[in-house]
Design an enzyme around this catalytic site. Structure first.
Site, PDB file in Angstrom:
ATOM      1  CD  GLU A  94      -2.770   1.719   0.223  1.00 23.88           C
ATOM      2  OE1 GLU A  94      -2.563   2.804  -0.935  1.00 23.88           O
ATOM      3  OE2 GLU A  94      -3.285   0.858  -0.609  1.00 23.88           O
ATOM      4  CG  ASP A 144      -8.086   6.087  -8.837  1.00 22.92           C
ATOM      5  OD1 ASP A 144      -8.936   6.446  -9.565  1.00 22.92           O
ATOM      6  OD2 ASP A 144      -7.642   6.582  -8.587  1.00 22.92           O
TER       7      ASP A 144
END
EC number: 2.1.1.33
Length: 239
Positions: A94, A144
């Protein structure tokens, strides 16, 4: 933890290379709990980026199947999966440190031992630190969607990325994707179906029902209540 979430790439002459990234760096403020986790749990469960391939048996202290999750957000579902499958090893990547801190805090609270995390660009980690033919599964959940047409090129699921993932999967390993953006689901399906060496695990050759192994996130639950769809894709490396 080093503050080098986004590191440049260099060519053979040491010149930085400009690469389109699939994320925007949004660090945000750390809560006290997240900072505590980064200070105290990262030394145990965190993995710093370097240019040496990982030895998973040494990293986890055992030889077991490895699942890699790219972009785990706040880490709730990743921790849940690691807790549900203690016989497997999980590595999460991440780029946003509050999410890494939240994941570490949750792992400590749940007593999870079979999880390691990184705070770095996943593409660089794949290129540099993940050995070929080493992963049983790669998970990419709700990346995304970059829904504006001019931004579509930023979507992480593109042929070069999918080929990179395939090289890291063992034969029989699975690339599992999920998105709540239908246009991105179509894009994922088109990309994955165009590549040799992958086989769609869908009986209808498109999407699969959500497997029980993937927890439903709070965001996903809210979407269901609003009538939003979610599309899961699972492609197996067959050669």
């Amino acid at each position: 933890m080093k503050n080098d979430v986004i590191s440049p790439e260099f060519d053979e002459n040491g010149r930085p290379l400009r690469r389109i990234r699939s994320f925007v760096r949004r660090q945000g403020r750390l809560t006290k709990g997240q900072q505590h986790a980064l200070d105290n749990i990262w030394p145990v469960m965190g993995v710093e980026f370097n240019d040496a391939p990982l030895d998973f048996a040494a990293l986890f202290g055992r030889d077991a199947p490895v699942t890699l999750e790219i972009g785990f957000g706040m880490g709730a579902s990743l921790v849940a999966m690691a807790k549900a499958k203690p016989e497997q090893n999980f590595l999460g990547i991440e780029v946003h440190s509050p999410g890494v801190g939240a994941c570490l805090a949750s792992a400590e609270e749940e007593g999870v031992q079979n999880l390691r995390v990184m705070c770095h660009d996943a593409v660089e980690v794949l290129h540099t630190m993940i050995p070929d033919n080493s992963l049983n599964m790669v998970q990419l959940f709700f990346p995304d969607p970059w829904h504006k047409a001019r931004h579509n090129k930023r979507r992480i699921v593109q042929p070069p990325f999918a080929e990179l993932v395939k090289s890291k999967l063992k034969l029989g390993g699975v690339f599992h994707m999920a998105t709540d953006w239908e246009a991105y689901a179509v894009h994922m399906l088109e990309v994955m179906s165009s590549l040799e060496g992958y086989r769609n695990q869908s009986a209808s050759n498109d999407y699969v029902p959500r497997p029980e192994s993937r927890p439903v996130t709070k965001f996903e639950q809210r979407g269901h209540r609003l009538g939003h769809g979610v599309w899961d894709l699972m492609f197996e490396r067959v050669k």
